[in-house]
Design a protein around this motif. Structure first.
Motif, PDB file in Angstrom:
ATOM      1  N   UNK A  50     -59.118  71.298 -26.488  1.00 43.80           N
ATOM      2  CA  UNK A  50     -58.955  73.296 -26.343  1.00 43.80           C
ATOM      3  C   UNK A  50     -57.419  73.387 -26.666  1.00 43.80           C
ATOM      4  N   UNK A  51     -57.277  74.279 -27.214  1.00 44.18           N
ATOM      5  CA  UNK A  51     -55.388  74.695 -27.280  1.00 44.18           C
ATOM      6  C   UNK A  51     -55.020  75.632 -26.142  1.00 44.18           C
ATOM      7  N   UNK A  52     -54.165  75.320 -25.294  1.00 42.63           N
ATOM      8  CA  UNK A  52     -53.659  76.217 -24.112  1.00 42.63           C
ATOM      9  C   UNK A  52     -52.193  76.207 -24.243  1.00 42.63           C
ATOM     10  N   UNK A  53     -51.464  77.374 -24.345  1.00 41.31           N
ATOM     11  CA  UNK A  53     -51.711  78.667 -24.881  1.00 41.31           C
ATOM     12  C   UNK A  53     -51.769  78.148 -26.724  1.00 41.31           C
ATOM     13  N   UNK A  54     -52.207  79.105 -27.529  1.00 40.42           N
ATOM     14  CA  UNK A  54     -51.995  78.966 -29.009  1.00 40.42           C
ATOM     15  C   UNK A  54     -50.031  79.241 -29.375  1.00 40.42           C
ATOM     16  N   UNK A  55     -50.168  78.570 -30.384  1.00 38.63           N
ATOM     17  CA  UNK A  55     -48.680  79.461 -30.732  1.00 38.63           C
ATOM     18  C   UNK A  55     -49.416  79.689 -32.336  1.00 38.63           C
ATOM     19  N   UNK A 114     -60.973  76.715 -27.717  1.00 40.15           N
ATOM     20  CA  UNK A 114     -61.562  75.631 -27.685  1.00 40.15           C
ATOM     21  C   UNK A 114     -62.460  75.822 -28.597  1.00 40.15           C
ATOM     22  N   UNK A 115     -62.834  74.013 -29.344  1.00 37.57           N
ATOM     23  CA  UNK A 115     -63.784  73.260 -29.629  1.00 37.57           C
ATOM     24  C   UNK A 115     -64.436  72.570 -29.891  1.00 37.57           C
ATOM     25  N   UNK A 116     -65.958  72.290 -30.574  1.00 36.41           N
ATOM     26  CA  UNK A 116     -66.203  71.339 -30.114  1.00 36.41           C
ATOM     27  C   UNK A 116     -67.178  70.986 -31.491  1.00 36.41           C
ATOM     28  N   UNK A 117     -67.150  69.258 -30.886  1.00 36.22           N
ATOM     29  CA  UNK A 117     -67.571  68.909 -32.187  1.00 36.22           C
ATOM     30  C   UNK A 117     -69.046  67.746 -31.426  1.00 36.22           C
ATOM     31  N   UNK A 118     -69.680  67.670 -32.420  1.00 35.11           N
ATOM     32  CA  UNK A 118     -70.694  66.574 -32.441  1.00 35.11           C
ATOM     33  C   UNK A 118     -71.015  65.193 -33.358  1.00 35.11           C
ATOM     34  N   UNK A 119     -71.048  64.275 -33.204  1.00 36.09           N
ATOM     35  CA  UNK A 119     -70.842  63.748 -33.988  1.00 36.09           C
ATOM     36  C   UNK A 119     -72.300  63.284 -34.653  1.00 36.09           C
ATOM     37  N   UNK A 161     -71.672  67.728 -36.548  1.00 34.89           N
ATOM     38  CA  UNK A 161     -71.243  69.772 -36.242  1.00 34.89           C
ATOM     39  C   UNK A 161     -70.344  69.792 -35.673  1.00 34.89           C
ATOM     40  N   UNK A 162     -69.717  71.115 -35.975  1.00 35.10           N
ATOM     41  CA  UNK A 162     -69.170  71.489 -35.615  1.00 35.10           C
ATOM     42  C   UNK A 162     -69.230  73.070 -35.028  1.00 35.10           C
ATOM     43  N   UNK A 163     -68.723  73.621 -33.936  1.00 34.18           N
ATOM     44  CA  UNK A 163     -68.287  74.908 -33.594  1.00 34.18           C
ATOM     45  C   UNK A 163     -67.273  75.271 -33.018  1.00 34.18           C
ATOM     46  N   UNK A 181     -54.747  76.428 -38.578  1.00 37.55           N
ATOM     47  CA  UNK A 181     -55.104  75.965 -38.853  1.00 37.55           C
ATOM     48  C   UNK A 181     -56.289  75.453 -39.213  1.00 37.55           C
ATOM     49  N   UNK A 182     -57.212  75.037 -40.082  1.00 34.20           N
ATOM     50  CA  UNK A 182     -58.460  73.822 -39.794  1.00 34.20           C
ATOM     51  C   UNK A 182     -58.415  72.827 -38.788  1.00 34.20           C
ATOM     52  N   UNK A 183     -59.442  73.059 -38.133  1.00 38.08           N
ATOM     53  CA  UNK A 183     -59.870  71.489 -36.907  1.00 38.08           C
ATOM     54  C   UNK A 183     -60.775  70.742 -37.631  1.00 38.08           C
ATOM     55  N   UNK A 184     -60.799  69.160 -37.752  1.00 35.09           N
ATOM     56  CA  UNK A 184     -61.604  69.183 -38.485  1.00 35.09           C
ATOM     57  C   UNK A 184     -62.131  68.087 -37.323  1.00 35.09           C
ATOM     58  N   UNK A 185     -62.934  67.563 -37.302  1.00 37.43           N
ATOM     59  CA  UNK A 185     -64.040  67.091 -36.417  1.00 37.43           C
ATOM     60  C   UNK A 185     -64.419  65.453 -37.576  1.00 37.43           C
ATOM     61  N   UNK A 186     -64.353  64.243 -37.412  1.00 31.63           N
ATOM     62  CA  UNK A 186     -65.050  63.196 -37.581  1.00 31.63           C
ATOM     63  C   UNK A 186     -65.569  62.563 -37.036  1.00 31.63           C
TER      64      UNK A 186
END
Lengths: 110, 115
Positions: free
Chosen positions: B78-83, B20-25, B5-7, B88-93
């Protein structure tokens, strides 16, 4: 860095034809994996071949591995429009690190 | 079994903002990966965790990116600060070490647009 290289970078075939994609790698492998990515289902694991295997089949997929040449190939037989996707090879080394190739974009035309 | 799961699924921010992006494997998967995939390119591994330890973060731009997996389960990137180039697409696996194969199961990804 991504050390794997797939070729061709892009491939266009007609439905029913076979598609062959190749992958070369530079560092030693524990296994080599192939993944497919399309807009509908995201990134999906297709097949894995271990370093001590030379050929493996799964449905319409056939993967070969030549460790002396550090290369692998993925064959999709009797292609379908639904096979249209990008295909990536991944070198899973003994150090648990994963190295991705740049991908082959396959278009299967109806 | 439930997948990765990603959000959130989509995020639009302005440059210099934080995100910030979250991932639950998948339950029981000890290995977790974060990838960045720029349009038209293959996934680029940012960081790989084994439980809550880092296996590989050699391609993580540490001046602006950070990731944690404090309890060895879910993870945040987390990305701080963003450029602008972070779009992009950030994928969790995740994968299970018990198979010894490191076959990865991917989440749907988070599409980030930096304006």
């Amino acid at each position: 860095s991504q050390q794997g290289e797939e070729d061709p970078q892009a491939l266009s075939i007609q439905e029913g034809e076979n598609a062959t994609m190749n992958c070369s790698y530079k560092t030693s492998i524990n296994n080599l994996q192939w993944y497919r990515q399309n807009s509908g289902r995201g990134l999906v694991h297709l097949i894995l071949i271990r370093s001590n295997e030379r050929e493996k089949h799964s449905g319409r997929l056939r993967v070969t591995l030549d460790t002396s040449k550090k290369s692998s190939s993925l064959l999709i037989t009797a292609s379908r429009a639904a096979d249209t996707a990008s295909y990536f090879c991944v070198n899973a080394g003994n150090n648990r690190k994963l190295i991705w190739g740049l991908g082959t974009s396959l278009a299967v035309n109806p | 079994e439930a997948g990765v799961a990603q959000s959130p699924r989509y995020k639009i921010i302005e440059k210099r903002q934080s995100v910030a992006f979250w991932c639950n494997p998948i339950s029981g998967h000890a290995t977790l990966y974060w990838y960045q995939q720029i349009l038209g390119q293959g996934p680029k591994l940012l960081i790989q965790f084994q439980n809550n330890g880092v296996v590989d973060d050699s391609q993580l731009p540490k001046d602006r990116f950070s990731a944690e997996r404090l309890k060895g389960v879910d993870s945040t990137l987390k990305i701080q600060p963003a450029k602008l180039e972070d779009s992009a697409v950030y994928l969790c696996a995740s994968s299970s070490p018990f198979s010894g194969n490191y076959e990865q199961y991917f989440g749907p990804g988070t599409r980030l647009t930096v304006t």
